[in-house]
Design an enzyme around this catalytic site. Structure first.
Site, PDB file in Angstrom:
ATOM      1  N   SER A   1       1.333  -1.546  -0.249  1.00  0.00           N
ATOM      2  CA  SER A   1      -0.094   0.228   0.167  1.00  0.00           C
ATOM      3  C   SER A   1       1.056   1.396  -0.050  1.00  0.00           C
ATOM      4  O   SER A   1       2.045   1.421   0.089  1.00  0.00           O
ATOM      5  CB  SER A   1      -1.259  -0.341   1.300  1.00  0.00           C
TER       6      SER A   1
ATOM      7  N   TYR B   1      -2.180  -1.027  10.396  1.00  0.00           N
ATOM      8  CA  TYR B   1      -1.912  -1.298   8.785  1.00  0.00           C
ATOM      9  C   TYR B   1      -1.175  -0.544   8.043  1.00  0.00           C
ATOM     10  O   TYR B   1      -0.197  -1.912   7.284  1.00  0.00           O
ATOM     11  CB  TYR B   1      -3.095  -0.420   8.152  1.00  0.00           C
TER      12      TYR B   1
HETATM   13  N1  LIG Z   1      -8.651   0.324  -1.622  1.00  0.00           N
HETATM   14  C1  LIG Z   1      -7.557   0.912  -1.593  1.00  0.00           C
HETATM   15  O1  LIG Z   1      -7.988   2.454  -1.238  1.00  0.00           O
HETATM   16  C2  LIG Z   1      -6.159  -0.168  -1.632  1.00  0.00           C
HETATM   17  C3  LIG Z   1      -5.245   1.246  -1.703  1.00  0.00           C
HETATM   18  C4  LIG Z   1      -3.814  -0.146  -1.042  1.00  0.00           C
HETATM   19  C5  LIG Z   1      -3.212  -1.048  -0.553  1.00  0.00           C
HETATM   20  N2  LIG Z   1      -5.128  -2.022  -0.947  1.00  0.00           N
HETATM   21  C6  LIG Z   1      -4.770  -3.216  -0.933  1.00  0.00           C
HETATM   22  O2  LIG Z   1      -5.080  -4.371  -1.645  1.00  0.00           O
HETATM   23  C7  LIG Z   1      -5.447  -5.843  -1.068  1.00  0.00           C
HETATM   24  C8  LIG Z   1      -6.783  -5.840  -1.667  1.00  0.00           C
HETATM   25  O3  LIG Z   1      -7.782  -4.415  -1.341  1.00  0.00           O
HETATM   26  P1  LIG Z   1      -9.064  -3.708  -1.944  1.00  0.00           P
HETATM   27  O4  LIG Z   1      -8.409  -2.379  -2.225  1.00  0.00           O
HETATM   28  O5  LIG Z   1      -9.623  -4.619  -3.026  1.00  0.00           O
HETATM   29  O6  LIG Z   1     -10.540  -4.532  -1.030  1.00  0.00           O
HETATM   30  P2  LIG Z   1     -11.487  -5.380  -0.790  1.00  0.00           P
HETATM   31  O7  LIG Z   1     -12.434  -4.810  -2.214  1.00  0.00           O
HETATM   32  O8  LIG Z   1     -12.213  -4.814   0.918  1.00  0.00           O
HETATM   33  O9  LIG Z   1     -10.740  -6.819  -0.606  1.00  0.00           O
HETATM   34  C9  LIG Z   1     -10.373  -7.412   0.185  1.00  0.00           C
HETATM   35  C10 LIG Z   1     -10.065  -8.943  -0.311  1.00  0.00           C
HETATM   36  O10 LIG Z   1      -9.207  -9.483   0.413  1.00  0.00           O
HETATM   37  C11 LIG Z   1     -10.044 -11.056   1.206  1.00  0.00           C
HETATM   38  N3  LIG Z   1      -9.687 -11.271   1.904  1.00  0.00           N
HETATM   39  C12 LIG Z   1      -9.391 -10.228   3.495  1.00  0.00           C
HETATM   40  N4  LIG Z   1      -9.197 -10.846   4.515  1.00  0.00           N
HETATM   41  C13 LIG Z   1      -9.396 -11.977   4.383  1.00  0.00           C
HETATM   42  C14 LIG Z   1      -8.568 -13.270   4.954  1.00  0.00           C
HETATM   43  N5  LIG Z   1      -8.453 -13.585   6.824  1.00  0.00           N
HETATM   44  N6  LIG Z   1      -8.551 -14.803   4.142  1.00  0.00           N
HETATM   45  C15 LIG Z   1      -9.131 -14.556   2.847  1.00  0.00           C
HETATM   46  N7  LIG Z   1      -8.862 -13.837   2.221  1.00  0.00           N
HETATM   47  C16 LIG Z   1      -9.150 -12.014   2.786  1.00  0.00           C
HETATM   48  C17 LIG Z   1     -11.595 -10.116   1.110  1.00  0.00           C
HETATM   49  O11 LIG Z   1     -11.860 -11.602   0.457  1.00  0.00           O
HETATM   50  P3  LIG Z   1     -13.427 -12.297   1.359  1.00  0.00           P
HETATM   51  O12 LIG Z   1     -13.712 -11.136   2.189  1.00  0.00           O
HETATM   52  O13 LIG Z   1     -14.277 -13.346   0.688  1.00  0.00           O
HETATM   53  O14 LIG Z   1     -12.438 -12.638   2.278  1.00  0.00           O
HETATM   54  C18 LIG Z   1     -11.766  -9.544  -0.077  1.00  0.00           C
HETATM   55  O15 LIG Z   1     -11.432 -10.281  -1.676  1.00  0.00           O
HETATM   56  C19 LIG Z   1      -5.364  -5.473   0.136  1.00  0.00           C
HETATM   57  O16 LIG Z   1      -3.927  -6.299   0.491  1.00  0.00           O
HETATM   58  C20 LIG Z   1      -5.380  -3.231   0.503  1.00  0.00           C
HETATM   59  O17 LIG Z   1      -4.733  -4.041   1.628  1.00  0.00           O
HETATM   60  C21 LIG Z   1      -5.556  -1.496  -1.197  1.00  0.00           C
END
Ligand SMILES: NC(=O)c1ccc[n+]([C@@H]2O[C@H](COP(=O)([O-])OP(=O)(O)OC[C@H]3O[C@@H](n4cnc5c(N)ncnc54)[C@H](OP(=O)(O)O)[C@@H]3O)[C@@H](O)[C@H]2O)c1
Length: 271
Positions: free
Chosen positions: A143, A156
Protein backbone atom coordinates in the site's frame (compact mmCIF):
# COMPACT_ATOMS: atom_id res chain seq x y z
CA UNK A 1 15.11 -7.41 -19.38
CA UNK A 2 12.63 -9.63 -21.25
CA UNK A 3 8.95 -8.95 -20.73
CA UNK A 4 6.95 -11.16 -18.40
CA UNK A 5 4.60 -13.11 -20.66
CA UNK A 6 1.27 -13.58 -18.88
CA UNK A 7 -0.31 -15.68 -21.62
CA UNK A 8 -1.87 -18.94 -20.41
CA UNK A 9 -0.17 -18.81 -17.03
CA UNK A 10 -1.54 -20.54 -13.95
CA UNK A 11 -2.18 -17.97 -11.23
CA UNK A 12 -3.27 -17.96 -7.61
CA UNK A 13 -4.93 -14.71 -6.53
CA UNK A 14 -5.87 -14.07 -2.90
CA UNK A 15 -8.75 -11.76 -2.11
CA UNK A 16 -10.40 -12.60 -5.42
CA UNK A 17 -13.94 -12.11 -4.13
CA UNK A 18 -13.79 -8.33 -4.63
CA UNK A 19 -11.80 -5.17 -5.35
CA UNK A 20 -8.29 -5.54 -6.74
CA UNK A 21 -8.30 -9.33 -6.51
CA UNK A 22 -11.44 -9.71 -8.59
CA UNK A 23 -9.97 -7.33 -11.19
CA UNK A 24 -6.70 -9.29 -11.31
CA UNK A 25 -8.63 -12.54 -11.84
CA UNK A 26 -10.74 -10.97 -14.61
CA UNK A 27 -7.78 -9.49 -16.45
CA UNK A 28 -5.72 -12.68 -16.19
CA UNK A 29 -8.56 -14.91 -17.47
CA UNK A 30 -10.11 -12.59 -20.06
CA UNK A 31 -7.04 -10.87 -21.51
CA UNK A 32 -4.37 -13.55 -21.17
CA UNK A 33 -6.24 -16.89 -21.09
CA UNK A 34 -4.78 -17.67 -17.67
CA UNK A 35 -6.08 -20.38 -15.38
CA UNK A 36 -6.80 -18.73 -12.03
CA UNK A 37 -7.50 -20.10 -8.57
CA UNK A 38 -9.06 -17.32 -6.49
CA UNK A 39 -9.00 -17.36 -2.71
CA UNK A 40 -11.33 -15.58 -0.29
CA UNK A 41 -13.90 -16.26 2.41
CA UNK A 42 -17.08 -15.02 0.74
CA UNK A 43 -18.17 -18.05 -1.27
CA UNK A 44 -21.18 -16.32 -2.79
CA UNK A 45 -18.98 -13.67 -4.43
CA UNK A 46 -16.42 -16.24 -5.55
CA UNK A 47 -19.15 -18.39 -7.09
CA UNK A 48 -20.56 -15.37 -8.91
CA UNK A 49 -17.11 -14.64 -10.34
CA UNK A 50 -16.78 -18.25 -11.43
CA UNK A 51 -20.12 -17.98 -13.22
CA UNK A 52 -18.90 -14.81 -14.95
CA UNK A 53 -15.46 -16.14 -15.94
CA UNK A 54 -16.19 -19.78 -16.70
CA UNK A 55 -13.96 -22.83 -16.33
CA UNK A 56 -10.63 -20.99 -16.21
CA UNK A 57 -11.56 -19.61 -12.80
CA UNK A 58 -11.96 -21.85 -9.77
CA UNK A 59 -11.83 -20.87 -6.14
CA UNK A 60 -11.00 -22.03 -2.62
CA UNK A 61 -12.61 -20.64 0.50
CA UNK A 62 -10.19 -20.11 3.35
CA UNK A 63 -8.67 -17.55 5.72
CA UNK A 64 -5.26 -16.58 4.30
CA UNK A 65 -4.02 -15.55 7.75
CA UNK A 66 -3.88 -19.16 8.97
CA UNK A 67 -0.69 -21.06 8.08
CA UNK A 68 -2.33 -24.49 8.17
CA UNK A 69 -4.74 -23.44 5.40
CA UNK A 70 -1.79 -22.76 3.10
CA UNK A 71 -0.14 -26.08 3.96
CA UNK A 72 -3.38 -27.91 3.12
CA UNK A 73 -3.82 -25.93 -0.11
CA UNK A 74 -0.21 -26.63 -1.18
CA UNK A 75 -0.73 -30.35 -0.49
CA UNK A 76 -3.88 -30.33 -2.62
CA UNK A 77 -2.09 -28.60 -5.51
CA UNK A 78 0.81 -31.04 -5.31
CA UNK A 79 -1.56 -34.04 -5.29
CA UNK A 80 -3.45 -32.74 -8.32
CA UNK A 81 -0.30 -31.70 -10.23
CA UNK A 82 -1.21 -27.98 -10.36
CA UNK A 83 2.05 -26.05 -10.83
CA UNK A 84 1.35 -22.32 -10.30
CA UNK A 85 3.35 -19.73 -12.23
CA UNK A 86 2.08 -16.60 -10.48
CA UNK A 87 1.17 -16.01 -6.85
CA UNK A 88 -0.66 -12.73 -6.18
CA UNK A 89 -0.82 -12.01 -2.44
CA UNK A 90 -3.54 -9.38 -2.49
CA UNK A 91 -6.00 -10.20 0.35
CA UNK A 92 -5.98 -7.61 3.09
CA UNK A 93 -8.08 -5.24 5.14
CA UNK A 94 -7.99 -1.79 6.69
CA UNK A 95 -9.00 -1.01 10.27
CA UNK A 96 -11.07 2.13 10.95
CA UNK A 97 -8.93 5.28 10.71
CA UNK A 98 -8.16 6.13 14.37
CA UNK A 99 -5.37 6.99 16.79
CA UNK A 100 -3.29 3.88 17.62
CA UNK A 101 -4.69 3.68 21.18
CA UNK A 102 -8.14 2.85 19.78
CA UNK A 103 -6.89 -0.48 18.41
CA UNK A 104 -6.18 -3.52 20.54
CA UNK A 105 -3.31 -6.03 20.49
CA UNK A 106 -5.85 -8.49 19.03
CA UNK A 107 -6.39 -6.06 16.11
CA UNK A 108 -2.61 -5.97 15.63
CA UNK A 109 -2.41 -9.77 15.56
CA UNK A 110 -5.26 -10.09 13.08
CA UNK A 111 -4.01 -7.42 10.67
CA UNK A 112 -0.44 -8.73 10.83
CA UNK A 113 -1.66 -12.26 10.05
CA UNK A 114 -3.86 -11.24 7.12
CA UNK A 115 -1.89 -8.36 5.59
CA UNK A 116 1.65 -9.64 6.13
CA UNK A 117 2.06 -13.19 7.47
CA UNK A 118 -0.32 -14.60 4.84
CA UNK A 119 2.33 -13.73 2.23
CA UNK A 120 5.03 -15.47 4.24
CA UNK A 121 2.81 -18.56 4.66
CA UNK A 122 1.85 -18.69 0.97
CA UNK A 123 5.47 -18.16 -0.04
CA UNK A 124 6.85 -20.98 2.08
CA UNK A 125 4.01 -23.40 1.29
CA UNK A 126 4.03 -22.76 -2.46
CA UNK A 127 7.75 -22.18 -3.17
CA UNK A 128 8.45 -25.86 -3.97
CA UNK A 129 5.67 -25.76 -6.59
CA UNK A 130 6.43 -22.25 -7.91
CA UNK A 131 10.07 -23.27 -8.39
CA UNK A 132 8.92 -25.90 -10.87
CA UNK A 133 7.35 -23.22 -13.11
CA UNK A 134 9.38 -22.01 -16.12
CA UNK A 135 8.43 -18.39 -15.24
CA UNK A 136 7.67 -18.08 -11.53
CA UNK A 137 6.35 -14.74 -10.24
CA UNK A 138 5.23 -13.42 -6.87
CA UNK A 139 3.20 -10.21 -6.69
CA UNK A 140 2.61 -8.74 -3.23
CA UNK A 141 0.00 -6.00 -2.88
CA UNK A 142 1.23 -3.60 -0.19
CA UNK A 143 0.00 0.00 0.00
CA UNK A 144 0.99 3.64 -0.32
CA UNK A 145 0.73 3.56 3.49
CA UNK A 146 4.06 1.70 3.41
CA UNK A 147 5.68 4.55 1.47
CA UNK A 148 5.10 7.33 4.02
CA UNK A 149 3.49 7.57 7.49
CA UNK A 150 -0.27 8.15 7.39
CA UNK A 151 -1.81 9.33 10.66
CA UNK A 152 -4.56 7.02 11.90
CA UNK A 153 -3.24 3.87 10.21
CA UNK A 154 -0.48 2.66 12.58
CA UNK A 155 -1.36 -1.05 12.54
CA UNK A 156 -2.28 -1.14 8.85
CA UNK A 157 0.84 0.78 7.81
CA UNK A 158 3.08 -1.45 9.92
CA UNK A 159 1.62 -4.60 8.33
CA UNK A 160 2.09 -3.14 4.84
CA UNK A 161 5.62 -1.91 5.60
CA UNK A 162 6.53 -5.44 6.78
CA UNK A 163 5.16 -6.77 3.50
CA UNK A 164 7.18 -4.16 1.56
CA UNK A 165 10.46 -5.18 3.23
CA UNK A 166 9.67 -8.88 2.82
CA UNK A 167 8.96 -8.33 -0.87
CA UNK A 168 12.10 -6.29 -1.50
CA UNK A 169 14.28 -8.90 0.20
CA UNK A 170 12.61 -11.76 -1.70
CA UNK A 171 13.34 -9.88 -4.90
CA UNK A 172 17.05 -9.88 -3.98
CA UNK A 173 17.12 -13.47 -2.64
CA UNK A 174 15.63 -14.85 -5.87
CA UNK A 175 17.08 -12.38 -8.38
CA UNK A 176 17.11 -13.96 -11.82
CA UNK A 177 15.09 -16.94 -10.58
CA UNK A 178 11.71 -15.58 -9.46
CA UNK A 179 10.19 -12.32 -10.65
CA UNK A 180 9.04 -10.55 -7.45
CA UNK A 181 6.96 -7.35 -7.55
CA UNK A 182 5.64 -5.07 -4.82
CA UNK A 183 2.47 -3.08 -5.57
CA UNK A 184 1.77 0.19 -3.72
CA UNK A 185 -1.68 1.55 -4.58
CA UNK A 186 -3.08 4.84 -3.37
CA UNK A 187 -6.77 5.37 -2.49
CA UNK A 188 -8.76 3.10 -4.79
CA UNK A 189 -12.51 2.52 -5.03
CA UNK A 190 -13.11 -0.93 -3.52
CA UNK A 191 -14.80 -2.33 -0.41
CA UNK A 192 -11.66 -1.65 1.68
CA UNK A 193 -13.46 1.09 3.64
CA UNK A 194 -16.26 -1.22 4.81
CA UNK A 195 -14.90 -1.49 8.38
CA UNK A 196 -14.90 2.29 8.88
CA UNK A 197 -17.13 3.41 11.75
CA UNK A 198 -18.28 6.52 9.93
CA UNK A 199 -17.94 8.47 6.73
CA UNK A 200 -17.05 5.51 4.51
CA UNK A 201 -19.75 6.53 2.06
CA UNK A 202 -18.47 10.11 1.98
CA UNK A 203 -18.66 11.47 -1.54
CA UNK A 204 -15.25 13.08 -1.15
CA UNK A 205 -13.74 9.64 -0.55
CA UNK A 206 -15.52 8.50 -3.70
CA UNK A 207 -13.91 11.40 -5.54
CA UNK A 208 -10.45 10.80 -4.04
CA UNK A 209 -10.42 7.15 -5.03
CA UNK A 210 -9.18 5.91 -8.39
CA UNK A 211 -11.33 3.26 -10.12
CA UNK A 212 -10.08 -0.26 -9.33
CA UNK A 213 -10.35 -1.56 -12.90
CA UNK A 214 -8.11 1.21 -14.24
CA UNK A 215 -5.60 0.73 -11.40
CA UNK A 216 -5.35 -3.01 -12.08
CA UNK A 217 -4.97 -2.46 -15.84
CA UNK A 218 -1.97 -0.21 -15.08
CA UNK A 219 -0.54 -2.72 -12.62
CA UNK A 220 -0.85 -5.57 -15.12
CA UNK A 221 0.86 -3.45 -17.79
CA UNK A 222 3.79 -2.90 -15.41
CA UNK A 223 3.92 -6.56 -14.43
CA UNK A 224 4.35 -7.37 -18.10
CA UNK A 225 7.35 -5.00 -18.06
CA UNK A 226 8.75 -6.86 -15.02
CA UNK A 227 8.64 -3.76 -12.81
CA UNK A 228 9.55 -4.65 -9.23
CA UNK A 229 8.03 -1.55 -7.59
CA UNK A 230 4.61 -0.59 -8.89
CA UNK A 231 3.06 2.58 -7.46
CA UNK A 232 -0.44 3.46 -8.69
CA UNK A 233 -2.46 6.64 -8.17
CA UNK A 234 -1.34 10.27 -8.03
CA UNK A 235 -1.59 10.29 -4.20
CA UNK A 236 0.66 7.25 -3.82
CA UNK A 237 3.19 8.58 -6.33
CA UNK A 238 3.37 11.95 -4.55
CA UNK A 239 3.72 10.28 -1.13
CA UNK A 240 6.54 8.02 -2.29
CA UNK A 241 8.37 10.75 -4.16
CA UNK A 242 8.22 13.52 -1.56
CA UNK A 243 8.81 11.23 1.45
CA UNK A 244 12.08 10.07 -0.07
CA UNK A 245 13.20 13.69 -0.50
CA UNK A 246 11.68 15.37 2.57
CA UNK A 247 10.60 12.70 5.06
CA UNK A 248 9.57 14.75 8.08
CA UNK A 249 7.96 17.56 6.07
CA UNK A 250 6.01 15.09 3.95
CA UNK A 251 4.74 13.10 6.96
CA UNK A 252 3.50 16.34 8.53
CA UNK A 253 1.95 17.48 5.26
CA UNK A 254 0.00 14.21 4.89
CA UNK A 255 -1.28 14.59 8.47
CA UNK A 256 -2.21 18.21 7.75
CA UNK A 257 -4.13 17.34 4.59
CA UNK A 258 -6.16 14.66 6.38
CA UNK A 259 -6.90 16.96 9.32
CA UNK A 260 -7.88 19.91 7.13
CA UNK A 261 -10.13 17.75 4.97
CA UNK A 262 -12.55 17.64 7.95
CA UNK A 263 -13.82 14.36 6.58
CA UNK A 264 -15.89 12.28 8.98
CA UNK A 265 -13.86 9.18 8.19
CA UNK A 266 -10.74 10.75 9.80
CA UNK A 267 -12.55 12.17 12.87
CA UNK A 268 -11.20 9.58 15.32
CA UNK A 269 -7.63 10.44 14.32
CA UNK A 270 -7.81 14.09 15.30
CA UNK A 271 -10.09 14.08 18.36
N1 LIG B 1 -8.49 0.13 -2.01
C1 LIG B 1 -7.47 0.86 -1.61
O1 LIG B 1 -7.57 2.12 -1.48
C2 LIG B 1 -6.15 0.20 -1.32
C3 LIG B 1 -5.00 1.03 -1.24
C4 LIG B 1 -3.78 0.43 -0.98
C5 LIG B 1 -3.68 -0.94 -0.82
N2 LIG B 1 -4.78 -1.72 -0.91
C6 LIG B 1 -4.65 -3.17 -0.71
O2 LIG B 1 -5.23 -3.87 -1.78
C7 LIG B 1 -5.57 -5.19 -1.33
C8 LIG B 1 -6.98 -5.53 -1.82
O3 LIG B 1 -7.90 -4.68 -1.14
P1 LIG B 1 -9.16 -4.04 -1.87
O4 LIG B 1 -8.95 -2.58 -1.90
O5 LIG B 1 -9.47 -4.76 -3.12
O6 LIG B 1 -10.26 -4.28 -0.75
P2 LIG B 1 -11.55 -5.20 -0.71
O7 LIG B 1 -12.47 -4.86 -1.81
O8 LIG B 1 -12.04 -5.10 0.70
O9 LIG B 1 -10.97 -6.67 -0.98
C9 LIG B 1 -10.21 -7.35 -0.02
C10 LIG B 1 -10.16 -8.81 -0.40
O10 LIG B 1 -9.36 -9.50 0.58
C11 LIG B 1 -10.07 -10.65 1.01
N3 LIG B 1 -9.73 -10.97 2.38
C12 LIG B 1 -9.69 -10.12 3.45
N4 LIG B 1 -9.35 -10.79 4.55
C13 LIG B 1 -9.17 -12.09 4.17
C14 LIG B 1 -8.82 -13.28 4.86
N5 LIG B 1 -8.55 -13.28 6.17
N6 LIG B 1 -8.72 -14.44 4.16
C15 LIG B 1 -9.00 -14.47 2.83
N7 LIG B 1 -9.32 -13.37 2.12
C16 LIG B 1 -9.43 -12.21 2.79
C17 LIG B 1 -11.53 -10.28 0.85
O11 LIG B 1 -12.26 -11.46 0.64
P3 LIG B 1 -13.36 -12.08 1.62
O12 LIG B 1 -14.15 -10.95 2.18
O13 LIG B 1 -14.11 -12.99 0.69
O14 LIG B 1 -12.57 -12.84 2.63
C18 LIG B 1 -11.53 -9.45 -0.42
O15 LIG B 1 -11.63 -10.27 -1.54
C19 LIG B 1 -5.46 -5.17 0.19
O16 LIG B 1 -4.29 -5.84 0.58
C20 LIG B 1 -5.38 -3.68 0.52
O17 LIG B 1 -4.67 -3.43 1.70
C21 LIG B 1 -6.02 -1.18 -1.17
Amino acid sequence: MAKYDLAKKRAIVTGASGGFGREFAERFVKDYGCEVIGIGRNEEKLRALQNALGGNFTYRVFDVGVKENWDNFARELRDTGFIPDILVNNAGFLLPFAKAEKHSPADAEEITAVNYLSSVYSFSALLPLLSRSAAPAIVNVSSSAALAPVAGTALYSASKAALKSFTECLSMDYKGKIYVAGVYPGFTKTDIFRRQNKGADNRLIEKLCAPADKAVKKIVKKLRRRKTRIVTGADAKAMGFFYRLFPSLTAKAIRGVLEKSKMEIFEDVFL
